[in-house]
Write a protein that holds these residues in place. Structure first.
Motif, short mmCIF file in Angstrom:
data_model
loop_
_atom_site.label_atom_id
_atom_site.label_comp_id
_atom_site.label_asym_id
_atom_site.label_seq_id
_atom_site.Cartn_x
_atom_site.Cartn_y
_atom_site.Cartn_z
N ASN A 30 0.82 -1.21 0.00
CA ASN A 30 0.00 0.00 0.00
C ASN A 30 0.86 1.27 0.00
O ASN A 30 0.46 2.29 0.55
CB ASN A 30 -0.97 -0.01 1.17
N ASN A 32 3.20 1.95 1.76
CA ASN A 32 3.44 2.32 3.16
C ASN A 32 4.85 1.87 3.54
O ASN A 32 5.10 0.67 3.73
CB ASN A 32 2.39 1.67 4.06
N ASN A 96 -2.93 -6.52 6.38
CA ASN A 96 -3.85 -5.39 6.24
C ASN A 96 -3.40 -4.46 5.12
O ASN A 96 -4.22 -4.04 4.29
CB ASN A 96 -3.92 -4.63 7.57
N GLN A 97 -2.11 -4.15 5.08
CA GLN A 97 -1.61 -3.25 4.03
C GLN A 97 -1.67 -3.92 2.66
O GLN A 97 -1.91 -3.25 1.64
CB GLN A 97 -0.18 -2.80 4.36
N TRP A 98 -1.47 -5.23 2.60
CA TRP A 98 -1.54 -5.93 1.32
C TRP A 98 -2.97 -5.96 0.81
O TRP A 98 -3.22 -5.85 -0.39
CB TRP A 98 -0.99 -7.34 1.47
N GLN A 99 -3.92 -6.07 1.72
CA GLN A 99 -5.33 -6.09 1.33
C GLN A 99 -5.74 -4.74 0.72
O GLN A 99 -6.58 -4.70 -0.16
CB GLN A 99 -6.18 -6.40 2.56
N ARG A 100 -5.14 -3.66 1.17
CA ARG A 100 -5.47 -2.32 0.68
C ARG A 100 -4.67 -1.92 -0.57
O ARG A 100 -4.90 -0.86 -1.12
CB ARG A 100 -5.20 -1.30 1.77
N THR A 101 -3.75 -2.77 -0.97
CA THR A 101 -2.89 -2.45 -2.11
C THR A 101 -3.65 -2.65 -3.42
O THR A 101 -4.28 -3.68 -3.63
CB THR A 101 -1.64 -3.34 -2.11
N THR A 102 -3.57 -1.65 -4.30
CA THR A 102 -4.10 -1.82 -5.65
C THR A 102 -2.92 -2.21 -6.54
O THR A 102 -1.91 -1.51 -6.60
CB THR A 102 -4.73 -0.50 -6.16
#
Length: 197
Positions: A30, A32, A96-102
């Motif tokens: 993400n 981040n 969590n950050q991988w789930q939000r990654t486009t």
């Protein structure tokens, strides 16, 4: 090994270009930077901690002080529990950050490395919990052993050792202490001469 996989895959493949127009490297999670930095930091802490406790395990039998052995086991227990917690946070944070990654075209290059880092951070939780339980078992074993108990021996320097328990499980009142540096009064066995000093 799991820590090497986590921080190695993040360092090698999780910093990518978003696309050809942006030459700067971005964290694949993400974008981040904290996610990548945290995964690398926990992986390095775990790796160097494993090396340290491997060396402690090699020299554990040579630690003569009971207090030092107890400290080593408690340090192992605390470190293992702490790292189990850090890996749990790493797994949750990275997932969590991988789930939000486009996923763009540039980010899809490091997708397998990101999934590997998440997967092995989950496996690391299990490993460190098992290591913490092993250290707890080792601590309980050490506190239950009568070998380490000193209250059974007298406090005076000339006190004798207690007798070996008989077959009935009851300690005998006999003591087994002979005076130091005495020669036996028995005759020498055949062919052996007692040296004169």
């Amino acid at each position: 090994i799991f820590s090497i996989v986590v921080f190695g895959s993040i360092v090698n493949e999780c910093y990518v270009n978003k696309d050809s127009q942006h030459p700067e490297l971005l964290c694949i999670f993400n974008e981040n930077e904290s996610a990548c930095s945290y995964g690398i930091a926990v992986g390095l802490i775990a790796f160097f901690g494993c090396i340290f406790f491997f060396v402690v395990d090699l020299y554990f039998q040579q630690i003569s002080s009971v207090k030092d052995r107890k400290r080593a086991v408690l340090l192992d227990l605390g470190f293992s529990g702490f790292l189990a917690f850090l890996w749990f946070v790493a797994f949750c944070f990275l997932a969590n950050q991988w789930q939000r990654t486009t996923l763009t075209r540039g980010f899809s290059q490091g997708a397998d490395a990101a999934r590997a880092a998440i997967t092995f951070s989950f496996f690391s939780i299990i490993i460190w919990v098992v290591l913490a339980l092993r250290a707890l078992q080792r601590y309980r074993l050490g506190t239950d052993m009568s070998l380490f108990a000193t209250e059974q021996f007298g406090t005076e320097p000339s006190a004798s050792y207690p007798g070996y328990p008989g077959g009935s499980g009851v300690e005998s009142t006999e003591t087994y202490q002979s005076p130091p540096f005495t020669e036996t009064l028995e005759p020498s066995p055949k062919g052996y001469q007692v040296p004169a000093y």
